[in-house]
Design an enzyme around this catalytic site. Structure first.
Site, PDB file in Angstrom:
ATOM      1  CG  PHE A 538      -1.958  -1.076   1.231  1.00  0.00           C
ATOM      2  CD1 PHE A 538      -3.166  -0.891   0.583  1.00  0.00           C
ATOM      3  CD2 PHE A 538      -1.722  -2.286   1.867  1.00  0.00           C
ATOM      4  CE1 PHE A 538      -4.135  -1.889   0.580  1.00  0.00           C
ATOM      5  CE2 PHE A 538      -2.679  -3.287   1.875  1.00  0.00           C
ATOM      6  CZ  PHE A 538      -3.891  -3.090   1.228  1.00  0.00           C
ATOM      7  CG  PHE A 543       0.814  -0.519   5.626  1.00  0.00           C
ATOM      8  CD1 PHE A 543       0.348  -1.826   5.531  1.00  0.00           C
ATOM      9  CD2 PHE A 543      -0.114   0.511   5.528  1.00  0.00           C
ATOM     10  CE1 PHE A 543      -1.004  -2.102   5.341  1.00  0.00           C
ATOM     11  CE2 PHE A 543      -1.464   0.256   5.338  1.00  0.00           C
ATOM     12  CZ  PHE A 543      -1.904  -1.059   5.247  1.00  0.00           C
ATOM     13  CD  GLU A 545      -3.024  -7.527   4.298  1.00  0.00           C
ATOM     14  OE1 GLU A 545      -3.770  -8.324   4.907  1.00  0.00           O
ATOM     15  OE2 GLU A 545      -3.391  -6.859   3.310  1.00  0.00           O
ATOM     16  CB  ILE A 546       3.270 -10.209   5.526  1.00  0.00           C
ATOM     17  CG1 ILE A 546       4.493  -9.320   5.235  1.00  0.00           C
ATOM     18  CG2 ILE A 546       3.622 -11.681   5.350  1.00  0.00           C
ATOM     19  CD1 ILE A 546       5.672  -9.581   6.144  1.00  0.00           C
ATOM     20  CB  VAL A 547      -1.440 -12.264   2.528  1.00  0.00           C
ATOM     21  CG1 VAL A 547      -2.743 -13.040   2.641  1.00  0.00           C
ATOM     22  CG2 VAL A 547      -1.723 -10.828   2.124  1.00  0.00           C
ATOM     23  CB  CYS A 549       5.199 -15.904   5.695  1.00  0.00           C
ATOM     24  SG  CYS A 549       6.973 -16.161   5.891  1.00  0.00           S
ATOM     25  CB  THR A 562      16.061 -15.625   8.542  1.00  0.00           C
ATOM     26  OG1 THR A 562      15.576 -16.203   9.756  1.00  0.00           O
ATOM     27  CG2 THR A 562      16.782 -14.324   8.853  1.00  0.00           C
ATOM     28  CG  LEU A 581       1.109  -3.055   9.594  1.00  0.00           C
ATOM     29  CD1 LEU A 581      -0.104  -2.202   9.297  1.00  0.00           C
ATOM     30  CD2 LEU A 581       1.329  -3.165  11.083  1.00  0.00           C
ATOM     31  CB  ILE A 612      -4.380  -4.559   7.101  1.00  0.00           C
ATOM     32  CG1 ILE A 612      -3.649  -5.888   7.292  1.00  0.00           C
ATOM     33  CG2 ILE A 612      -5.089  -4.130   8.368  1.00  0.00           C
ATOM     34  CD1 ILE A 612      -2.532  -5.798   8.314  1.00  0.00           C
ATOM     35  CE1 TYR A 615      -6.948 -13.870   6.769  1.00  0.00           C
ATOM     36  CE2 TYR A 615      -5.474 -12.068   7.353  1.00  0.00           C
ATOM     37  CZ  TYR A 615      -6.035 -12.907   6.401  1.00  0.00           C
ATOM     38  OH  TYR A 615      -5.667 -12.779   5.081  1.00  0.00           O
TER      39      TYR A 615
END
Length: 812
Positions: A538, A543, A545-547, A549, A562, A581, A612, A615
């Site tokens: 965004f 920022f 957004e990590i959805v 991983c 890492t 985030l 964002i 959940y």
């Protein structure tokens, strides 16, 4: 372009005749109290007259408007104290118990008289408000002992507030009107609480982008024109300063005026609206309302804003240069000639995604920066593009029409200490240590080939260098063809996420992985994805957004996770994003903590709320990125620094290692010796530490008793107005709490403290602090910890201590 919004100024003849003043905050329907009003433009006007398309006559009007504001303030500051208090009473809450009146209203027969001129109401005159009817003195009971400078600050804020209110009534743009209303309410609250105006909220704090426009423009001068001779380089520097001056006094269009621009996307329009609001709040309005802190546009904004306005602004600047050419001195006309060339070069760098001048890590050589600083000190910068005479006005615009005269000037920022004054190791010693570390790595082949304690990060980096693994950012697209390899990788990533995140619906994973607004950082091994991070940037909000991983089970505990995150951090920093985030489930919290994430969210909620995806049963975590850190190299750099430090310690140890005889002086009868006389201490680098001199308290017991009492009165008034002070405002009566005095032998309350203060009881701060502490200890003794009274005591005690520290009266 019609320019930015206008600030409406209240008409105020300099001699004060036939002018009226009123109570804008307390009675908004008659804010000027019948006074005549005049409208004066206030956008990016200044002494330089650098606004885009304003005729010289209008520029003079703006300058006059600024002068009128300052002259009116100065006139109010010079009024007798009784008239000042009458003015303040109109914006001060009634101090009578139970009264909710927010400002004294002039009696009906004197409504059209002005306290800023000859009218001075008696302190016994009653308020016109039917729900109040208290005399004027009850509205100023808390103001009689404040200092002259504090009173002038409050009066200046009131004048700013009145100008804002009048502007709010006349401005047509709804977005601008909302900003004026917000600032009006902020100043109103500050006058009521007698606190400094501080702007907080989703707008964030300046600067908003890095690098700022000023830094990028000066970098452009070096990047493009460093090959020129000194004279030509100086000319281009002056051109850059002229451009920055023009930008700092430029009128930006309101968002509603740009809605007809079909080239703007919805995201661009949203970003411009945010930046326009920031410009109004931090740059534009404070130029006229100096109760608010002002920032230069070029120092707090960056590439995003400049890209949005550059095309039209550059056209206006070219026209201005042509129209003002004949008014420039002969020796300055080269600036006009070079301006189109400079604007074209800046435009090209704005459009380049990989331009070095917009890289926050780009630094011109120190010699160039020092040379520019010397020139800036020796030669006064060009004032603008209006006329040569405005140059002198620009240098003192703050002292003449900006900051109020009673305010202290800002402290000069001291230059950095020279290398000779720094208590640091010589560069030769550090170089020798670095060389020794490098040689030890080269000679010890076995340690290099078969390291004992090598980190997993080093193994992953070695695989990446051998191209055994690769990292690619992939994503779907609806506007251009997607190659087959990318589609296969996306399918493979979908399977990895689905297998490693079994509780997440497969349809949901597929939807996000193939969504065009999401991208995935893929870890590829043997041409197959073995892990990845699905994310959505965004840029307008700053920022990512990590959805998802995940790394496949067979490849875990090898450092891939890492290294994946470090690549994502570097990718975000390169695109100007400084915050990550994510909503982490209970199994992933540990991993994200190791990657620098925290549950302490430093972003304001309005920045990410609604953007964002949230959940259930997950924890929001945040990571702030530093633009100067290369995360994929960070561990290696720290390890290398550690080895160099160990080598420096070893070298120092070898230099000073010497066995010395013990001290015999004590056997000879000496009771003590100076520490520095111990043999060998100075040789190992010990230096005597100078104990800091205790700074004298500004308001100790030995100070002026009147000054001390004034400080106590200020603290006591602030404590009374705190939201949790209501249980302690007056004594507890036996009718309300029958057994109270059976338990509390020494009662105390804020009303009693006020009476003691008036009688001169508090000659020392210890007496004042003891009575306040007694209030809280009594409350905690009588009430149980789960009660509201107990919590109020704790909260109010913390606030009291904070106020005392601010005045230097707290040493605990």
């Amino acid at each position: 372009m019609s320019g930015g919004p206008a600030i409406t100024l209240k008409s105020q003849p300099i001699d004060g005749s036939n002018s009226n003043s009123g109570n804008a905050a307390g009675q908004q329907q008659q804010s000027a109290n019948g006074a005549a009003s005049a409208s004066a433009s206030a956008a990016s006007s200044s002494a330089q007259g650098a606004a885009a398309n304003v005729p010289p006559a209008q520029e003079g009007t703006r300058q006059n408007s600024l002068q009128r504001i300052q002259q009116r303030k100065q006139k109010v500051f010079n009024l007798p104290e009784s008239q000042k208090l009458a003015k303040l009473s109109m914006y001060s809450a009634c101090q009578a118990e139970g009264c909710r009146c927010t400002g004294w209203k002039t009696p009906q027969e004197n409504r059209h008289r002005d306290v800023e001129s000859s009218y001075c109401p008696e302190f016994s005159e009653e308020c016109r408000n039917v729900s109040c009817r208290h005399p004027l003195r009850t509205h100023i009971a808390h103001l009689t002992e404040i200092s002259r400078s504090s009173m002038d600050d409050l009066l200046g804020a009131i004048i700013d507030m009145e100008n804002l209110f009048m502007s709010m009534q006349r401005v047509e743009d709804e977005d601008t009107k909302k900003v004026y209303l917000y600032l009006f309410r902020l100043l109103r609250q500050c006058v009521l609480t007698r606190q400094q105006a501080v702007i907080r909220g989703p707008l964030g704090d300046p600067p908003f982008e890095s690098p700022c426009i000023t830094k990028a423009v000066l970098s452009l001068v070096f990047y493009k024109y460093n090959h020129l001779n000194q004279t030509e380089l100086q000319t281009m520097t002056e051109v850059a300063k002229t451009f920055l001056n023009f930008l700092n006094h430029y009128n930006f269009e309101s968002p509603s005026a740009r809605r007809g621009d079909l080239t703007l996307t919805h995201e661009d329009a949203s970003t411009y609206k945010i930046n326009y609001t920031r410009w109004l709040v931090f740059c534009h309005v404070p130029a006229f309302c100096n109760s608010l802190r002002q920032f230069e546009t070029s120092l707090v904004f960056g590439r995003t804003l400049l890209r949005t306005v550059f095309q039209y602004m550059s056209q206006q600047l070219r026209k201005k240069c042509i129209s003002e050419r004949d008014r420039f001195p002969e020796d300055k006309r080269s600036i006009i000639t070079q301006m189109p060339k400079f604007l074209e070069a800046l435009r090209a760098e704005l459009l380049k995604d990989d331009s070095p001048i917009w890289d926050s890590s780009y630094r011109p050589p120190n010699s160039f920066v020092i040379q520019q600083r010397k020139r800036h000190q020796e030669v006064a910068p060009t004032a603008g593009v209006s006329n040569a005479a405005a140059a002198s006005a620009s240098t003192n615009k703050r002292s003449s029409v900006g900051e109020p005269l009673h305010k202290r000037p800002k402290k000069e920022i001291p230059e950095r200490c020279s290398s000779e004054n720094l208590d640091d190791l010589p560069i030769e010693v550090v170089t020798r240590a670095m060389k020794a570390v490098s040689e030890s790595k080269t000679t010890n082949k076995a340690e290099i080939l078969f390291p004992v304690n090598v980190s997993r990060d080093e193994n992953v980096k070695a695989e990446e260098q051998k191209r055994a693994i690769e990292f690619h950012v992939v994503g779907n697209s609806l506007t251009k063809p997607v190659d087959k390899q990318t589609v296969l990788w996306l399918l493979g990533l979908q399977l990895v996420f689905a297998h490693q995140l079994p509780e997440m619906p497969r349809e949901y994973i597929s939807q996000l992985v193939f969504d065009t607004k999401h991208k995935t950082l893929a870890l590829i091994k043997e041409n197959q994805p073995i892990g990845g991070i699905c994310f959505r940037p965004f840029p307008s909000q700053g920022f990512t957004e990590i959805v998802f991983c995940a790394v496949t089970m067979a490849e875990q505990v090898k450092g891939y996770g890492t290294h994946l995150m470090n690549h994502l951090k570097d990718y975000s920093i390169q695109r100007g994003i400084k915050h990550l985030l994510t909503f982490a489930d209970c199994d992933a919290i540990g991993y994200f903590k190791k990657q620098g994430f925290s549950k302490d969210i430093k972003l304001a909620r309005p920045v990410y709320a609604g953007y964002i995806k949230e959940y259930d049963s997950a924890t929001l975590m945040h990571c702030e990125l530093h633009p100067s850190i290369v995360n994929t190299q960070f561990i290696a750099v720290i390890r290398n620094q550690s080895e160099i430090l160990k080598e420096l310690i070893a070298q120092r140890h070898n230099e000073v290692q010497k066995v010395r005889t013990g001290l015999t002086c004590f056997k000879e009868g000496l009771p003590s010796i100076p520490v520095e006389s111990i043999p060998g201490l100075r040789e190992i680098g010990w230096k005597p530490q100078m104990r800091p001199v205790r700074a004298s308290r500004p308001l100790e017991e030995s100070s002026d008793p009147e000054k001390l009492a004034t400080s106590f009165g200020s603290v006591l008034q602030s404590v009374r107005q705190h939201a949790t002070a209501w249980p302690f405002l007056r004594p507890v009566t036996a009718a309300e709490v029958p057994d109270y005095y059976d338990h509390i032998k020494y009662p105390m309350d804020l009303k009693t403290m006020g009476e003691r203060l008036k009688k001169g009881y508090y000659q020392t701060r210890r007496l004042f602090m003891a009575d306040m502490a007694r209030i809280f200890s009594n409350c905690r003794f009588y009430n149980s910890p789960e009660t509201e009274y107990y919590r109020c005591a704790n909260s109010l005690e913390r606030y009291f201590q904070t106020k005392m520290r601010e005045l230097g009266l707290w040493d605990k």
